[in-house]
Design a protein around this motif. Structure first.
Motif, PDB file in Angstrom:
ATOM      1  N   VAL A 257      -5.026  78.288  13.102  1.00  0.00           N
ATOM      2  CA  VAL A 257      -3.822  78.891  13.694  1.00  0.00           C
ATOM      3  C   VAL A 257      -2.632  77.944  13.570  1.00  0.00           C
ATOM      4  N   LEU A 258      -2.858  76.714  13.128  1.00  0.00           N
ATOM      5  CA  LEU A 258      -1.808  75.696  13.125  1.00  0.00           C
ATOM      6  C   LEU A 258      -0.573  76.136  12.351  1.00  0.00           C
ATOM      7  N   SER A 259      -0.744  76.663  11.154  1.00  0.00           N
ATOM      8  CA  SER A 259       0.426  76.986  10.333  1.00  0.00           C
ATOM      9  C   SER A 259       1.289  78.062  10.980  1.00  0.00           C
ATOM     10  N   SER A 260       0.673  79.098  11.571  1.00  0.00           N
ATOM     11  CA  SER A 260       1.477  80.156  12.205  1.00  0.00           C
ATOM     12  C   SER A 260       2.193  79.627  13.446  1.00  0.00           C
ATOM     13  N   ALA A 261       1.580  78.678  14.169  1.00  0.00           N
ATOM     14  CA  ALA A 261       2.236  78.081  15.337  1.00  0.00           C
ATOM     15  C   ALA A 261       3.453  77.274  14.914  1.00  0.00           C
ATOM     16  N   VAL A 262       3.316  76.476  13.872  1.00  0.00           N
ATOM     17  CA  VAL A 262       4.425  75.643  13.397  1.00  0.00           C
ATOM     18  C   VAL A 262       5.568  76.507  12.876  1.00  0.00           C
ATOM     19  N   VAL A 263       5.258  77.452  12.012  1.00  0.00           N
ATOM     20  CA  VAL A 263       6.305  78.292  11.421  1.00  0.00           C
ATOM     21  C   VAL A 263       7.033  79.091  12.496  1.00  0.00           C
ATOM     22  N   SER A 264       6.298  79.671  13.436  1.00  0.00           N
ATOM     23  CA  SER A 264       6.922  80.496  14.473  1.00  0.00           C
ATOM     24  C   SER A 264       7.802  79.660  15.395  1.00  0.00           C
ATOM     25  N   GLY A 265       7.313  78.482  15.795  1.00  0.00           N
ATOM     26  CA  GLY A 265       8.114  77.627  16.653  1.00  0.00           C
ATOM     27  C   GLY A 265       9.391  77.165  15.985  1.00  0.00           C
ATOM     28  N   VAL A 266       9.297  76.773  14.733  1.00  0.00           N
ATOM     29  CA  VAL A 266      10.478  76.305  13.999  1.00  0.00           C
ATOM     30  C   VAL A 266      11.484  77.434  13.812  1.00  0.00           C
ATOM     31  N   ARG A 267      11.003  78.624  13.512  1.00  0.00           N
ATOM     32  CA  ARG A 267      11.928  79.747  13.316  1.00  0.00           C
ATOM     33  C   ARG A 267      12.658  80.092  14.618  1.00  0.00           C
ATOM     34  N   GLU A 268      11.949  80.044  15.746  1.00  0.00           N
ATOM     35  CA  GLU A 268      12.630  80.292  17.023  1.00  0.00           C
ATOM     36  C   GLU A 268      13.681  79.226  17.275  1.00  0.00           C
ATOM     37  N   GLU A 269      13.318  77.963  17.039  1.00  0.00           N
ATOM     38  CA  GLU A 269      14.246  76.872  17.328  1.00  0.00           C
ATOM     39  C   GLU A 269      15.494  76.960  16.468  1.00  0.00           C
ATOM     40  N   MET A 270      15.339  77.318  15.200  1.00  0.00           N
ATOM     41  CA  MET A 270      16.506  77.446  14.325  1.00  0.00           C
ATOM     42  C   MET A 270      17.413  78.577  14.778  1.00  0.00           C
ATOM     43  N   SER A 271      16.820  79.645  15.282  1.00  0.00           N
ATOM     44  CA  SER A 271      17.634  80.779  15.718  1.00  0.00           C
ATOM     45  C   SER A 271      18.410  80.467  16.989  1.00  0.00           C
ATOM     46  N   LEU A 272      17.918  79.520  17.797  1.00  0.00           N
ATOM     47  CA  LEU A 272      18.599  79.162  19.044  1.00  0.00           C
ATOM     48  C   LEU A 272      19.707  78.147  18.847  1.00  0.00           C
ATOM     49  N   ALA A 273      19.722  77.480  17.693  1.00  0.00           N
ATOM     50  CA  ALA A 273      20.654  76.372  17.496  1.00  0.00           C
ATOM     51  C   ALA A 273      22.107  76.802  17.665  1.00  0.00           C
ATOM     52  N   ALA A 274      22.470  77.980  17.151  1.00  0.00           N
ATOM     53  CA  ALA A 274      23.864  78.419  17.214  1.00  0.00           C
ATOM     54  C   ALA A 274      24.296  78.775  18.632  1.00  0.00           C
ATOM     55  N   ALA A 275      23.343  79.084  19.516  1.00  0.00           N
ATOM     56  CA  ALA A 275      23.685  79.476  20.885  1.00  0.00           C
ATOM     57  C   ALA A 275      23.973  78.292  21.786  1.00  0.00           C
ATOM     58  N   LEU A 276      23.616  77.073  21.361  1.00  0.00           N
ATOM     59  CA  LEU A 276      23.739  75.921  22.244  1.00  0.00           C
ATOM     60  C   LEU A 276      25.180  75.652  22.656  1.00  0.00           C
TER      61      LEU A 276
END
Length: 444
Positions: A257-276
């Protein structure tokens, strides 16, 4: 109450910095296009298979891709002691796929760093940390990961804080989204674990709570991937570290499950960057409010501006119910307010790591953290605390599965997900709280 100042319209484009030039050894999706050698037009390339990132670069779309790219600096911090063999192997096998998925989904210019950690002498004689600097070459990434092996470890706790500190000191790009992925199955020294060779904490005097605050100040988000059930006894502490930085805790019961956890977490974090940037303005305008009111205020401002983001979702085993996203417990929120590991150690008794004892466990920490045992206001709206499963000894973490102790009124611990994914929605209250943490620390 004075009226809150007006906010400018939200614009993700205005918040996103211009991309830096691509490095010479960039991932193939962003490699520089060769200059033409003659005036004659080049023959048209063969059609590329759908979804083939490398093939797409031959279609003359490289410049367009790079112009649209966002920057990502991602660091794996990996426990390389004896029980971690399957997780190291999973990272080695899937790193190219992880990067290609992120590039394809986010059009990201990715650099990858790596920190391996074990423990301090005399518990471990090989190394404390091995650091591999940032590279945008997939070949280099794979070569670095292939040098890792699982061995040693000594006592139960490991040099977790040394690994995080090494990741903090890497050379990040100012404009990049910065994510550290910690993959661990054992707590740091000094948390109160029985049999700890360094009961007062790291012998180098590094404090994990201080390091996490420094990460938050540097806009680095920590995602703690906890290898369960071994990590269960200290799960809330890892949740707290991630929460300080604006990141998340992700339970992992299977190395696949490691790869799906890493990819999903990174994609969420990138999407939040502009809202900071929007959150920083709203936090500054609501400093006179208490914590719960301020969170509601900031969340309302984000909704008014129709700010949306990707959110991690868990998918449980067939026939089971899994939470939509990793659950942040009230106890983890209370721990995240501690300024040092000593503050937590004095209130939260882990007992013997090998025996799975807890002392007072979560309830004793909550009772000490708030007068009269009351939960902090931010914790009142969060999901109920899951029960903790006892952790096996360091010699048998790989195969031991322990039953969770029974706490009155506590629900059973949810099983680790069988995979992770993302969905797009309005920024949630939980995401708002994480962004507010970042905004507060970056103000200091």
């Amino acid at each position: 109450m004075e009226p809150a100042p007006a906010f400018p319209p939200f614009s993700a484009a205005s918040a996103a910095p211009a991309p830096a030039p691509a490095p010479a050894d960039a991932f193939p999706a962003f490699a520089a296009a060769p200059a033409p050698t003659s005036a004659a037009p080049a023959p048209a390339p063969a059609p590329a298979p759908a979804g083939d990132i490398k093939a797409e670069t031959s279609k003359g779309a490289i410049a367009e891709k790079f112009a649209q790219a966002s920057l990502l600096d991602m660091v794996f911090v990996m426990d390389c002691t004896g029980s971690m063999g399957s997780y190291i192997a999973s990272a080695q096998q899937t790193i190219a796929d992880i990067i290609e998925q992120i590039v394809a989904a986010e059009k990201a210019d990715v650099r990858f760093g790596l920190v391996a950690y074990r423990d301090h002498p005399p518990q471990e004689s090989t190394f404390v940390t091995n650091v591999y600097p940032f590279s945008s070459s997939v070949k280099t990434m794979r070569t670095n990961l292939n040098q890792l092996s699982a061995n040693g470890g000594g006592d139960g706790p490991e040099a977790v804080v040394d690994g995080l500190h090494a990741a903090l000191k890497l050379d990040y790009r100012d404009e990049a989204t910065k994510v550290v992925i910690l993959i661990a199955d054992a707590p740091p020294h000094g948390l109160g674990t029985g049999g700890d060779g360094f009961p007062n904490g790291c012998p180098c005097e590094l404090d994990p709570m201080a390091v996490c605050r420094q990460m938050a100040e540097a806009n680095i988000s920590l995602y703690c991937i906890g290898c369960e059930p071994s990590i269960n006894a200290s799960k809330n502490f890892f949740m707290a570290m991630a929460h300080v930085t604006g990141g998340q805790y992700c339970p992992l019961g299977d190395a696949h499950v490691l790869s799906s956890a890493v990819v999903s977490g990174v994609r969420e974090e990138m999407s939040l960057a502009a809202a900071l940037a929007e959150v920083k303005v709203a936090v500054a305008a609501s400093e006179h409010m208490d914590e719960a009111m301020q969170a509601e205020f900031v969340h309302k401002k984000l909704k008014e501006k129709n700010v949306r983001a990707k959110q991690m979702k868990q998918e449980g085993p067939a026939g089971s119910a899994a939470p939509a996203a990793p659950v942040l417990t009230p106890d983890a929120i209370a721990m995240s307010k501690a300024t040092s590991l000593a503050d937590i150690r004095g209130k939260y008794s882990m007992g013997d790591y090998g025996a799975g004892g807890y002392g007072g466990g979560e309830r004793s920490f909550m009772a000490c953290a708030a007068p009269g045992g009351a939960m902090p206001m931010m914790a009142m709206s969060c999901a109920a605390m899951p029960a903790m499963a006892p952790s096996p000894s360091s010699r048998s973490r790989m195969s031991h599965a322990a039953a969770a102790p029974s706490f009155a009124g506590a629900p059973p611990a949810p099983s680790a997900p069988s995979s992770y994914g993302v969905m797009e929605a309005d920024v949630s209250m939980e995401q708002t709280a994480r962004l507010m943490n970042k905004a507060r620390f970056q103000k200091k």
